[in-house]
Design a protein around this motif. Structure first.
Motif, mmCIF file in Angstrom:
data_model
loop_
_atom_site.group_PDB
_atom_site.id
_atom_site.type_symbol
_atom_site.label_atom_id
_atom_site.label_comp_id
_atom_site.label_asym_id
_atom_site.label_seq_id
_atom_site.Cartn_x
_atom_site.Cartn_y
_atom_site.Cartn_z
ATOM 1 N N ALA A 125 -16.914 -20.122 -21.402
ATOM 2 C CA ALA A 125 -17.129 -20.218 -23.115
ATOM 3 C C ALA A 125 -18.347 -20.977 -23.697
ATOM 4 N N VAL A 126 -18.897 -22.057 -23.369
ATOM 5 C CA VAL A 126 -20.244 -23.056 -23.210
ATOM 6 C C VAL A 126 -21.064 -21.976 -22.924
ATOM 7 N N SER A 127 -21.233 -21.828 -22.714
ATOM 8 C CA SER A 127 -22.609 -20.807 -21.802
ATOM 9 C C SER A 127 -22.424 -20.005 -22.543
ATOM 10 N N SER A 128 -21.626 -18.917 -23.112
ATOM 11 C CA SER A 128 -21.268 -18.415 -23.898
ATOM 12 C C SER A 128 -22.299 -18.490 -25.271
ATOM 13 N N GLN A 129 -21.226 -19.422 -25.658
ATOM 14 C CA GLN A 129 -21.922 -19.793 -27.444
ATOM 15 C C GLN A 129 -23.262 -20.583 -27.577
ATOM 16 N N LEU A 130 -23.529 -20.994 -26.150
ATOM 17 C CA LEU A 130 -24.759 -22.104 -26.807
ATOM 18 C C LEU A 130 -26.163 -20.367 -26.745
ATOM 19 N N ALA A 131 -26.108 -19.029 -25.418
ATOM 20 C CA ALA A 131 -26.753 -18.096 -25.700
ATOM 21 C C ALA A 131 -26.747 -17.748 -27.031
ATOM 22 N N LYS A 132 -25.510 -17.338 -27.522
ATOM 23 C CA LYS A 132 -25.336 -16.701 -28.692
ATOM 24 C C LYS A 132 -26.015 -17.527 -29.880
ATOM 25 N N SER A 133 -25.546 -18.831 -30.123
ATOM 26 C CA SER A 133 -26.144 -19.894 -30.968
ATOM 27 C C SER A 133 -27.923 -20.030 -31.103
ATOM 28 N N GLY A 134 -29.357 -19.309 -30.659
ATOM 29 C CA GLY A 134 -30.246 -19.471 -31.353
ATOM 30 C C GLY A 134 -30.782 -20.419 -30.791
ATOM 31 N N THR A 135 -30.293 -21.426 -30.964
ATOM 32 C CA THR A 135 -31.202 -22.642 -29.614
ATOM 33 C C THR A 135 -31.420 -22.769 -28.889
ATOM 34 N N PHE A 136 -31.080 -21.758 -27.865
ATOM 35 C CA PHE A 136 -31.209 -21.468 -26.417
ATOM 36 C C PHE A 136 -31.451 -20.344 -26.817
ATOM 37 N N SER A 137 -32.075 -20.030 -25.519
ATOM 38 C CA SER A 137 -32.643 -18.750 -25.015
ATOM 39 C C SER A 137 -31.801 -18.368 -23.606
ATOM 40 N N LYS A 138 -31.162 -16.933 -23.032
ATOM 41 C CA LYS A 138 -30.163 -17.475 -22.333
ATOM 42 C C LYS A 138 -31.002 -17.493 -20.993
ATOM 43 N N ASP A 139 -32.136 -17.095 -20.990
ATOM 44 C CA ASP A 139 -33.139 -18.357 -20.088
ATOM 45 C C ASP A 139 -33.034 -19.636 -19.987
ATOM 46 N N ASP A 140 -33.021 -20.346 -20.797
ATOM 47 C CA ASP A 140 -32.409 -21.714 -20.615
ATOM 48 C C ASP A 140 -31.433 -22.337 -20.741
ATOM 49 N N ILE A 141 -30.352 -21.461 -19.341
ATOM 50 C CA ILE A 141 -28.986 -22.338 -19.384
ATOM 51 C C ILE A 141 -28.406 -21.628 -18.446
ATOM 52 N N THR A 142 -28.392 -22.609 -17.082
ATOM 53 C CA THR A 142 -28.044 -22.276 -15.470
ATOM 54 C C THR A 142 -26.948 -22.690 -15.034
ATOM 55 N N VAL A 143 -25.704 -21.681 -14.789
ATOM 56 C CA VAL A 143 -24.093 -22.344 -14.916
ATOM 57 C C VAL A 143 -24.515 -22.202 -13.061
ATOM 58 N N PHE A 144 -23.994 -23.048 -12.843
ATOM 59 C CA PHE A 144 -24.281 -23.400 -10.980
ATOM 60 C C PHE A 144 -22.057 -23.793 -10.329
ATOM 61 N N ASP A 145 -21.749 -22.841 -9.456
ATOM 62 C CA ASP A 145 -20.505 -22.653 -9.946
ATOM 63 C C ASP A 145 -20.350 -22.465 -8.335
ATOM 64 N N PRO A 146 -20.046 -22.194 -7.061
ATOM 65 C CA PRO A 146 -19.563 -22.616 -5.470
ATOM 66 C C PRO A 146 -19.004 -20.368 -5.869
ATOM 67 N N HIS A 147 -17.826 -20.455 -6.570
ATOM 68 C CA HIS A 147 -17.092 -19.606 -6.033
ATOM 69 C C HIS A 147 -17.823 -18.402 -6.359
ATOM 70 N N GLU A 148 -17.170 -17.247 -5.609
ATOM 71 C CA GLU A 148 -17.136 -16.137 -5.997
ATOM 72 C C GLU A 148 -16.664 -15.120 -7.003
ATOM 73 N N SER A 149 -15.357 -15.679 -7.387
ATOM 74 C CA SER A 149 -14.409 -14.971 -8.327
ATOM 75 C C SER A 149 -13.778 -16.527 -9.303
ATOM 76 N N HIS A 150 -13.938 -15.248 -10.322
ATOM 77 C CA HIS A 150 -12.865 -16.612 -11.952
ATOM 78 C C HIS A 150 -11.689 -15.525 -11.761
ATOM 79 N N HIS A 151 -10.699 -16.998 -11.774
ATOM 80 C CA HIS A 151 -9.294 -16.749 -11.505
ATOM 81 C C HIS A 151 -9.155 -16.833 -13.245
ATOM 82 N N TYR A 152 -8.248 -16.320 -14.269
ATOM 83 C CA TYR A 152 -8.236 -16.655 -15.297
ATOM 84 C C TYR A 152 -6.920 -17.233 -15.387
#
Length: 122
Positions: free
Chosen positions: A21-48
């Motif tokens: 949610a944070v990554s998506s909102q920051l990328a859409k905000s116009g303050t940051f470009s999508k290339d500015d944002i890096t997400v770190f997570d070791p998992h291959e799958s997201h469990h909702y």
């Protein structure tokens, strides 16, 4: 040898619901470009996780086989597919240490510096 930058304008630790949610909102905000944002997570799958109630309640079926057939739609998706729409960089790395005095974090694959840090490991 690393063929990518080790500096992130925004480093997001955790690729769960909050990190997404944070990554998506920051990328859409116009303050940051999508290339500015890096997400770190070791998992291959997201469990909702809210979908787990559907498993417990039998909504996805009453057998393990029934649930497995439905889990890709409601419960489990690849991290790549979750972050592809917002276009941010996803690193399959586990963060081992934070050094906020130097705006640096250490993963199992190396060190990164950042300007802004979001910690949302779940």
């Amino acid at each position: 040898y690393r063929s990518f930058s080790t500096h992130c304008r925004v480093a997001v630790v955790g690729g769960g619901t909050a990190g997404l949610a944070v990554s998506s909102q920051l990328a859409k905000s116009g303050t940051f470009s999508k290339d500015d944002i890096t997400v770190f997570d070791p998992h291959e799958s997201h469990h909702y996780q809210p979908s787990y109630t559907m498993i417990g309640g039998g909504v996805l079926g009453t057998s393990v086989a029934d649930v497995k057939k439905q889990e890709h739609k409601y419960v489990k998706r690849s991290m790549k597919s979750m972050f592809a729409p917002c276009g941010v960089t996803l690193r399959s790395e586990s963060v081992k240490n934070f050094d906020p005095d130097n705006n640096k974090l250490t993963t199992d694959k190396g060190d990164y510096t950042y300007d802004f840090l979001v910690v949302a490991p779940g």
